[in-house]
Design an enzyme around this catalytic site. Structure first.
Site, PDB file in Angstrom:
ATOM      1  N   GLY A   1      27.706  52.477  52.268  1.00 54.18           N
ATOM      2  CA  GLY A   1      28.812  52.526  51.325  1.00 54.18           C
ATOM      3  C   GLY A   1      28.458  53.471  50.201  1.00 54.18           C
ATOM      4  O   GLY A   1      27.288  53.846  50.020  1.00 54.18           O
TER       5      GLY A   1
ATOM      6  N   GLN B   1      28.508  56.711  41.777  1.00 52.42           N
ATOM      7  CA  GLN B   1      27.272  57.251  42.369  1.00 52.42           C
ATOM      8  C   GLN B   1      27.326  58.765  42.543  1.00 52.42           C
ATOM      9  O   GLN B   1      26.294  59.394  42.781  1.00 52.42           O
ATOM     10  CB  GLN B   1      26.995  56.597  43.724  1.00 52.42           C
ATOM     11  CG  GLN B   1      26.652  55.124  43.612  1.00 52.42           C
ATOM     12  CD  GLN B   1      26.314  54.550  44.969  1.00 52.42           C
ATOM     13  OE1 GLN B   1      27.190  54.117  45.699  1.00 52.42           O
ATOM     14  NE2 GLN B   1      25.039  54.558  45.330  1.00 52.42           N
TER      15      GLN B   1
ATOM     16  N   CYS C   1      19.788  50.954  47.906  1.00 49.21           N
ATOM     17  CA  CYS C   1      20.898  51.667  47.278  1.00 49.21           C
ATOM     18  C   CYS C   1      20.540  53.144  47.155  1.00 49.21           C
ATOM     19  O   CYS C   1      19.422  53.467  46.742  1.00 49.21           O
ATOM     20  CB  CYS C   1      21.167  51.074  45.895  1.00 49.21           C
ATOM     21  SG  CYS C   1      22.502  51.894  45.019  1.00 49.21           S
ATOM     22  N   LEU C   2      21.487  53.989  47.481  1.00 51.28           N
ATOM     23  CA  LEU C   2      21.244  55.433  47.405  1.00 51.28           C
ATOM     24  C   LEU C   2      20.949  55.864  45.967  1.00 51.28           C
ATOM     25  O   LEU C   2      20.314  56.890  45.758  1.00 51.28           O
ATOM     26  CB  LEU C   2      22.459  56.204  47.935  1.00 51.28           C
ATOM     27  CG  LEU C   2      22.794  55.975  49.416  1.00 51.28           C
ATOM     28  CD1 LEU C   2      24.125  56.620  49.761  1.00 51.28           C
ATOM     29  CD2 LEU C   2      21.690  56.506  50.313  1.00 51.28           C
TER      30      LEU C   2
ATOM     31  N   HIS D   1      28.238  44.681  46.961  1.00 54.70           N
ATOM     32  CA  HIS D   1      27.343  45.734  46.453  1.00 54.70           C
ATOM     33  C   HIS D   1      28.170  46.886  45.860  1.00 54.70           C
ATOM     34  O   HIS D   1      27.918  47.327  44.728  1.00 54.70           O
ATOM     35  CB  HIS D   1      26.451  46.229  47.595  1.00 54.70           C
ATOM     36  CG  HIS D   1      25.494  47.315  47.210  1.00 54.70           C
ATOM     37  ND1 HIS D   1      24.134  47.150  47.221  1.00 54.70           N
ATOM     38  CD2 HIS D   1      25.706  48.598  46.803  1.00 54.70           C
ATOM     39  CE1 HIS D   1      23.548  48.276  46.827  1.00 54.70           C
ATOM     40  NE2 HIS D   1      24.485  49.173  46.574  1.00 54.70           N
ATOM     41  N   GLU D   2      29.174  47.344  46.619  1.00 55.49           N
ATOM     42  CA  GLU D   2      29.945  48.518  46.171  1.00 55.49           C
ATOM     43  C   GLU D   2      30.834  48.176  44.977  1.00 55.49           C
ATOM     44  O   GLU D   2      30.957  48.976  44.046  1.00 55.49           O
ATOM     45  CB  GLU D   2      30.787  49.085  47.322  1.00 55.49           C
ATOM     46  CG  GLU D   2      29.975  49.587  48.512  1.00 55.49           C
ATOM     47  CD  GLU D   2      28.859  50.552  48.146  1.00 55.49           C
ATOM     48  OE1 GLU D   2      28.989  51.297  47.160  1.00 55.49           O
ATOM     49  OE2 GLU D   2      27.832  50.537  48.852  1.00 55.49           O
TER      50      GLU D   2
ATOM     51  N   HIS E   1      28.946  48.280  41.846  1.00 55.45           N
ATOM     52  CA  HIS E   1      28.842  49.624  41.259  1.00 55.45           C
ATOM     53  C   HIS E   1      30.041  49.916  40.352  1.00 55.45           C
ATOM     54  O   HIS E   1      29.893  50.553  39.307  1.00 55.45           O
ATOM     55  CB  HIS E   1      28.825  50.689  42.364  1.00 55.45           C
ATOM     56  CG  HIS E   1      27.483  50.924  42.971  1.00 55.45           C
ATOM     57  ND1 HIS E   1      26.409  51.363  42.245  1.00 55.45           N
ATOM     58  CD2 HIS E   1      27.044  50.811  44.253  1.00 55.45           C
ATOM     59  CE1 HIS E   1      25.362  51.504  43.061  1.00 55.45           C
ATOM     60  NE2 HIS E   1      25.717  51.163  44.278  1.00 55.45           N
TER      61      HIS E   1
HETATM   62 ZN    ZN Z   1      24.439  51.118  45.871  1.00 53.73          ZN
END
Ligand code: ZN
Length: 204
Positions: free
Chosen positions: A50, A55, A113-114, A155-156, A159
């Protein structure tokens, strides 16, 4: 043509700030449609399960999610079952309202997480959620999700609220990707907690 956008990292204020709602009439605009296409490309290129607009440095309530079958390869069947891991088709989520289904309980699993770089950790999440949001066409949708899909959504959407998984992960379980892949990827959560938590923390 879609671009792989640079991913911003923990410490950048855009990741620690609640994102702005997207006015529904702007969803069809070339700017938002291009951003969505670039976010999908960036997520697949990374690769990640995701990606949220903050991000890529855009403080907007947009996230894309996709969990392709290839991500499930090599996972032991008992781990897939424990995590409720299934393939998730591409979803574009705009201005989401998240409802945790409290009666379904919570589950504890690793996330990465990226935007957090080389780190994994165990975080508790609701096992089931409902998300009311708009899709990439500006249509109202209701997503009912369980297991892995419910976790990715939390999670998303985190963000979009300025939260990272490390804010709520158990600190004892934060580790490098290499350590996770080498020693913990195939273990059950009970095995991991027994090994990493101080013994008094296990009594409930
Ligand atoms: Zn993330």
């Amino acid at each position: 043509m879609s671009l792989a956008l640079p991913i911003v990292l923990q410490g950048n204020p855009v990741l620690h700030t609640a994102a702005q709602e997207v006015p529904v009439e702007e969803i069809a605009s070339p700017k938002i449609q291009e951003l969505i296409q670039n976010m999908i490309h960036t997520m697949r290129n990374a690769p990640g399960a995701g990606l949220a607009a903050p991000q890529v440095g855009e403080s907007l309530q947009i996230a894309v999610i996709e969990y392709p079958k290839k991500f499930l390869a090599g996972m032991p069947a008992e781990v897939l079952l424990e995590r409720g891991m299934v393939e998730v088709p591409l979803h574009v989520i705009i201005n989401p309202e998240l409802t945790l289904i409290e009666t379904a309980g919570t589950a504890e699993f690793f996330e990465g997480c990226l935007s957090v770089g080389d780190k994994r950790g165990i975080i508790p999440r609701a096992k089931a959620v409902e998300v009311r949001c708009l899709n990439e066409k500006g249509e109202q949708v209701l997503i009912k999700a369980e297991g892995w899909f419910a976790r990715i959504l939390q999670h998303e959407i985190g963000h979009l609220c300025g939260e990272l998984f490390v804010d709520k992960a158990f600190p004892e379980t934060l580790m490098t990707e290499e350590e996770y892949q080498t020693n913990w990827r195939s273990k059950t959560i009970d095995q991991i907690k027994t090994a990493l938590f101080k013994s008094e923390e296990l009594t409930e």
